[in-house]
Design a protein around this motif. Sequence first.
Motif, PDB file in Angstrom:
ATOM      1  N   GLN A  78       0.837  -1.205   0.000  1.00  0.00           N
ATOM      2  CA  GLN A  78       0.000   0.000   0.000  1.00  0.00           C
ATOM      3  C   GLN A  78       0.872   1.255   0.000  1.00  0.00           C
ATOM      4  OE1 GLN A  78      -3.177   0.506  -0.742  1.00  0.00           O
ATOM      5  NE2 GLN A  78      -4.296   0.571   1.203  1.00  0.00           N
ATOM      6  N   ARG A  79       1.898   1.254   0.819  1.00  0.00           N
ATOM      7  CA  ARG A  79       2.775   2.432   0.893  1.00  0.00           C
ATOM      8  C   ARG A  79       3.538   2.618  -0.423  1.00  0.00           C
ATOM      9  NH1 ARG A  79       2.253   4.184   5.954  1.00  0.00           N
ATOM     10  NH2 ARG A  79       2.065   2.713   7.682  1.00  0.00           N
ATOM     11  N   ALA A  80       3.983   1.513  -1.025  1.00  0.00           N
ATOM     12  CA  ALA A  80       4.675   1.598  -2.306  1.00  0.00           C
ATOM     13  C   ALA A  80       3.746   2.160  -3.382  1.00  0.00           C
ATOM     14  CB  ALA A  80       5.198   0.227  -2.712  1.00  0.00           C
ATOM     15  N   TYR A  81       2.509   1.695  -3.389  1.00  0.00           N
ATOM     16  CA  TYR A  81       1.513   2.178  -4.351  1.00  0.00           C
ATOM     17  C   TYR A  81       1.304   3.685  -4.205  1.00  0.00           C
ATOM     18  CZ  TYR A  81      -3.091   2.688  -6.575  1.00  0.00           C
ATOM     19  OH  TYR A  81      -4.144   3.087  -7.366  1.00  0.00           O
ATOM     20  N   PHE A 209      10.681  -3.203  -1.521  1.00  0.00           N
ATOM     21  CA  PHE A 209      10.918  -4.557  -1.008  1.00  0.00           C
ATOM     22  C   PHE A 209       9.637  -5.322  -0.707  1.00  0.00           C
ATOM     23  CE2 PHE A 209      11.053  -1.437   2.432  1.00  0.00           C
ATOM     24  CZ  PHE A 209      10.067  -1.918   3.275  1.00  0.00           C
ATOM     25  N   TRP A 210       8.486  -4.710  -0.891  1.00  0.00           N
ATOM     26  CA  TRP A 210       7.240  -5.322  -0.435  1.00  0.00           C
ATOM     27  C   TRP A 210       6.986  -6.732  -0.973  1.00  0.00           C
ATOM     28  CZ3 TRP A 210       3.402  -7.095  -3.536  1.00  0.00           C
ATOM     29  CH2 TRP A 210       3.327  -6.602  -4.848  1.00  0.00           C
ATOM     30  N   GLY A 219       6.631  -3.581  10.306  1.00  0.00           N
ATOM     31  CA  GLY A 219       7.997  -3.099  10.313  1.00  0.00           C
ATOM     32  C   GLY A 219       8.467  -2.448   9.037  1.00  0.00           C
ATOM     33  N   GLU A 220       7.560  -2.199   8.090  1.00  0.00           N
ATOM     34  CA  GLU A 220       8.005  -1.631   6.816  1.00  0.00           C
ATOM     35  C   GLU A 220       8.585  -0.221   6.987  1.00  0.00           C
ATOM     36  OE1 GLU A 220       4.192   0.068   7.619  1.00  0.00           O
ATOM     37  OE2 GLU A 220       4.854  -2.013   7.709  1.00  0.00           O
ATOM     38  N   ALA A 264      13.820  -8.276   8.917  1.00  0.00           N
ATOM     39  CA  ALA A 264      14.555  -9.459   8.458  1.00  0.00           C
ATOM     40  C   ALA A 264      15.400  -9.136   7.229  1.00  0.00           C
ATOM     41  CB  ALA A 264      13.583 -10.590   8.134  1.00  0.00           C
ATOM     42  N   LEU A 265      15.071  -8.065   6.532  1.00  0.00           N
ATOM     43  CA  LEU A 265      15.804  -7.654   5.333  1.00  0.00           C
ATOM     44  C   LEU A 265      16.863  -6.600   5.632  1.00  0.00           C
ATOM     45  CD1 LEU A 265      12.730  -7.208   2.940  1.00  0.00           C
ATOM     46  CD2 LEU A 265      14.118  -9.268   3.259  1.00  0.00           C
ATOM     47  N   LEU A 266      17.043  -6.232   6.898  1.00  0.00           N
ATOM     48  CA  LEU A 266      17.866  -5.074   7.228  1.00  0.00           C
ATOM     49  C   LEU A 266      19.309  -5.188   6.727  1.00  0.00           C
ATOM     50  CD1 LEU A 266      18.179  -2.335   8.595  1.00  0.00           C
ATOM     51  CD2 LEU A 266      18.672  -3.538  10.749  1.00  0.00           C
TER      52      LEU A 266
END
Length: 276
Positions: A78-81, A209-210, A219-220, A264-266
Motif C-alpha cells: 500500500q505504501r509503495a503504491y 521490497f514489499w 515493520g516496513e 529481516a531484510l535489514l
Amino acid sequence: MAAVDILLPTCNRPAALAVTLCGIAAQTLEDFRLVVADQGDAYAADAPAIGTLRRLLELRGHPVEWHYRTERRGIAEQRAYLLERASAECVLYLDDDVFMEPWVLARLMDVLQGERCGFVGAFPAGLSFLQDVRPRQQRIAYWDGPVRPETVAPGSEQWERWHLHRAANLFHVSQGLAPGAVRRYKVAWIASCVLYDRDKLLRVGGFSFWPRLPRYHSGEEVLVQNLLLRRFGGCGIVPSGTYHAEAPSTVLNPAGTVDGHALALLDEMVARYAAA
C-alpha cells in the motif's frame, strides 16, 4: 505541484478515517494534495460524513485522489503504491486513525526543510492512557544541535528509544516543556504520522521490497527509517500535536499477529542502500 502529498492508506475504519480527515481539513499549511488508497470492504468515500469531508477539502483547493483497491497485498505494498503516485518534494504518510492539531503539518515541514534530514515524525498519543504515567519509559534524547545521521542497530541502547512511543509517554514528556517550546528528539523509529523527503526516501529504495514480505507483516517503516537514519538522519518533534483514535489494527492476520517483519531484510538493505 503541491508542497506536500499526504499519503493515506485506509481499510475498514470509517469512523477513525473521518477523524483523520477532520484534522487534515483544519491544517494551517494549505499547499497539499491528498492521495488515499482505500482497501476496505466498501468504498469509504460513499459514507456521507467522509464524502462531505472529501468535498470540503476539494472546495478549499486541496486536490484529492481516491483509489479503491480490492486486492490486498499488505501495508508495505500500500505504501509503495501511494509513493508511486506522489510528486511533491515532501510526503506525509498518515495512518487512518490519527488526528492532527492544525499546526502539525506546517511544523513538520519547517523541521524537515530546516534540518534537511530524511524524515520527521509526530507520534500520536493514546489518550486512554492519560492516567497511566510510566516514568521508566519516558527517557528522551534531544537534538541540541543539527540532526545528523546515526546508526541505530536493533538491540542497541539507542534502540530502546522506542519505549517513548508507547501509551501516552510522549504526551507526558511534553507536559514538562515550557509553553510554546518545540523540541527535536532522537528516535529508533516513529510511526503513524511521518513526513519524508521523497527524494531521500526513494534513494533508500522506498517500499520496493514489499514483494519479499508475507501478506501479513509489520515493520516496513521501521526498515526504511533505519536506512534513512544511517544516511540522512531523522527525528521526532515534541509536542507532537497528534492523537490516536485507538481503532483496532487492520494489518494483522486472523490470529491477531503477523507472519513476518521487514527488519529481516535489514542487513542486505543496509549493504545495498546505506553502507558506510
